[in-house]
Design an enzyme around this catalytic site. Structure first.
Site, short mmCIF file in Angstrom:
data_model
loop_
_atom_site.label_atom_id
_atom_site.label_comp_id
_atom_site.label_asym_id
_atom_site.label_seq_id
_atom_site.Cartn_x
_atom_site.Cartn_y
_atom_site.Cartn_z
N CYS A 160 0.80 -1.22 0.00
CA CYS A 160 0.00 0.00 0.00
C CYS A 160 0.84 1.27 0.00
O CYS A 160 0.31 2.37 -0.16
CB CYS A 160 -0.94 0.00 1.20
SG CYS A 160 -1.93 -1.51 1.30
N HIS B 220 -2.92 7.62 6.86
CA HIS B 220 -3.12 6.32 6.21
C HIS B 220 -4.55 5.85 6.51
O HIS B 220 -5.23 5.39 5.60
CB HIS B 220 -2.09 5.33 6.70
CG HIS B 220 -2.13 4.02 5.99
ND1 HIS B 220 -1.96 3.92 4.62
CD2 HIS B 220 -2.34 2.76 6.43
CE1 HIS B 220 -2.07 2.65 4.26
NE2 HIS B 220 -2.30 1.93 5.33
N GLU C 25 -1.50 4.57 14.31
CA GLU C 25 -1.14 5.82 13.65
C GLU C 25 -1.37 7.01 14.57
O GLU C 25 -0.56 7.94 14.63
CB GLU C 25 -1.91 5.99 12.35
CG GLU C 25 -1.43 7.17 11.51
CD GLU C 25 -2.03 7.23 10.12
OE1 GLU C 25 -1.55 8.04 9.30
OE2 GLU C 25 -2.99 6.47 9.84
N LYS D 188 -9.53 8.04 2.69
CA LYS D 188 -9.99 6.67 2.41
C LYS D 188 -11.43 6.46 2.83
O LYS D 188 -12.09 5.53 2.36
CB LYS D 188 -9.10 5.64 3.11
CG LYS D 188 -7.72 5.44 2.49
CD LYS D 188 -6.98 4.30 3.18
CE LYS D 188 -5.59 4.07 2.60
NZ LYS D 188 -4.65 5.14 2.98
N HIS E 225 -9.80 2.10 -0.08
CA HIS E 225 -8.35 1.86 -0.05
C HIS E 225 -7.90 1.38 -1.42
O HIS E 225 -8.21 0.27 -1.84
CB HIS E 225 -8.03 0.82 1.02
CG HIS E 225 -6.58 0.70 1.35
ND1 HIS E 225 -5.59 1.32 0.61
CD2 HIS E 225 -5.94 0.03 2.34
CE1 HIS E 225 -4.41 1.03 1.13
NE2 HIS E 225 -4.60 0.25 2.18
N PHE F 279 1.38 -3.49 3.83
CA PHE F 279 1.60 -4.85 4.30
C PHE F 279 3.10 -5.17 4.19
O PHE F 279 3.75 -4.80 3.21
CB PHE F 279 0.83 -5.85 3.44
CG PHE F 279 -0.62 -6.01 3.80
CD1 PHE F 279 -1.23 -5.20 4.74
CD2 PHE F 279 -1.39 -6.98 3.19
CE1 PHE F 279 -2.57 -5.35 5.07
CE2 PHE F 279 -2.73 -7.16 3.50
CZ PHE F 279 -3.32 -6.34 4.44
#
Length: 421
Positions: A167, A307, A318, A339, A344, A407
């Site tokens: 990502c 994110h 985060e 998002k 996403h 990831f």
């Protein structure tokens, strides 16, 4: 190379094909309108899947952009990238007749690439009949091909490749482009990301990880970062492209400048296959490195595009990282996760979020985090922080950060600043 010798890098063009619009202006307009791109999946029959919705690109007709014969060579992720790149190049106002194309590069990333092509070819394989595959199978599938197509279309002969870091892929593309321009290895780079993985294997695979929201009755409300009732991310598709350019090159041709890229950070969680570190160690490190590279203090930052995937663990880590890095200055920031509207976009997420960050700087308005309901508060999240819930907020935005975490523990942050001579 001495830091005084590094070139300055600016953003001079934007292009996008997203769940919120088939152009960058339409996408930005719908971000400010708090519009969700989520809806029932139409790309395949998802009726037997735990998750039956996603953020699909709508109203995109490949035949409006490509010859029918040529389309045999393009996976959907490449189609979206080429169309977004065309918009960005046009938006930059560059004269293609006089441009030194030897010094123009293309770095367009995908976290997964041509998954739709892979599925089609494997489903069509019959072992009794023998191996009959399309000669376009491999080149359509590989993740670097969007960069290749854009390079070939414009005859851009500078650095040309893709970065794959899940990502964080398209943020890494922007960072690589920034580094190359800083070092004088290119005068302009078409950079960003593209992804088109709303397919049965992607939805099935992410569902098996329990990563996706299952709010099938209200898909438009499913992506709800930083709300207690969040239950996973919403898969999205699309492409966003930024034209990054060496400042003097841009000034010499009278280009409009959206913002300046002033810093970046890279780090690893070194922790888990899919989960972010619960204390946000990698996220702390990447933001500190980004600020250091930019020569800025935490108090200089006005906005962070988070994110913020709407996953139970990721959102908390985060927030912890931001509180650690910014301290009391964290409460002066605007924070938001776009998002919540786009879904996403995996490998393309960083690029569309960078585009939103640049527009926030240009227009002095923060796109919101939608879908937060009163009282839906996670006890592990500090709501004294300004998550810009449910409506955009006007404020002077001079410095902004865009965060992306992938990831495998791949973390990348980019710092943008209002351009001043």
């Amino acid at each position: 190379m001495d830091s005084m010798d590094l070139k300055r890098v600016v953003v001079t063009g934007l292009g996008a094909v997203t769940p919120l619009g088939n152009t960058a202006p339409e996408t930005w307009e719908n971000l400010l309108k708090c519009k969700s791109g989520a809806g029932p999946i139409t790309h395949f029959d998802a009726s037997k899947f735990k998750t039956q919705f996603a953020c699909e690109v709508k109203g995109f007709d490949p035949l409006a952009h490509f010859d029918r014969k040529d389309l045999r060579r393009y996976d959907r992720f490449s189609q979206l990238a080429v169309v977004a790149a065309r918009e960005a190049v046009k938006d930059s106002g560059v004269n293609l007749e006089t441009l030194d194309k030897d010094n123009v590069g293309v770095i367009i990333s995908a976290g997964i690439g041509g998954l739709e092509t892979l599925e089609q070819e494997i489903k069509g394989y019959n072992p009794e009949r023998g191996p009959r595959f399309s000669p376009f199978f491999v080149p359509k599938m590989i993740s670097d091909m969007a960069s290749g197509f854009v390079s070939m279309e414009y005859e851009f002969r500078g650095p040309n490749y893709a970065v794959v870091s899940a990502c964080a892929s398209s943020t890494n593309a922007l960072i690589d482009a920034t580094m190359l321009i800083r070092l004088g290895k290119a005068s302009m780079i078409v950079a960003g990301g593209s992804e088109a993985t709303i397919t049965f294997s992607a939805v099935g695979g992410f569902s098996a990880l329990n990563a996706l929201s299952t709010r099938n009755d209200e898909p438009e409300k499913a992506s709800r970062p930083f709300s207690n009732s969040r239950d996973g991310f919403v898969l999205g598709e699309g492409s966003a492209i930024l034209i990054l350019e060496e400042l003097e090159h841009a000034l010499a041709r009278g280009a409009k400048i959206y913002a300046e890229v002033v810093g970046f950070g890279l780090s690893a969680d070194a922790y888990h296959l899919t989960a972010s570190h619960p204390e946000g160690f990698g996220a702390k490190l990447v933001m500190r490195r980004a600020l250091e590279d930019a020569g800025l203090k935490p108090s200089d930052v006005d906005y962070i595009n988070l994110h913020g995937t709407s996953t139970p663990v990721g959102d908390i880590s985060e927030v912890k990282a931001i509180l650690d890095v910014f301290g009391q200055d964290a409460y002066k920031l605007n924070l938001s996760s776009t998002k919540s509207m786009t879904g996403h976009l995996l490998g393309a997420a960083g690029a569309i979020e960078a585009l939103a960050t640049v527009k926030a700087i240009q227009e002095n308005i923060i796109p919101p985090t939608i879908n937060h309901e009163e009282g839906d508060n996670d006890p592990e999240i500090d709501y004294k922080l300004n998550f810009t819930f449910n409506e955009p907020q006007k404020r002077e935005v001079n410095v902004a950060i865009s965060n992306t975490f992938g990831f495998g523990g791949h973390n990348a942050s980019t710092v943008f600043k209002k351009y001043k001579q």
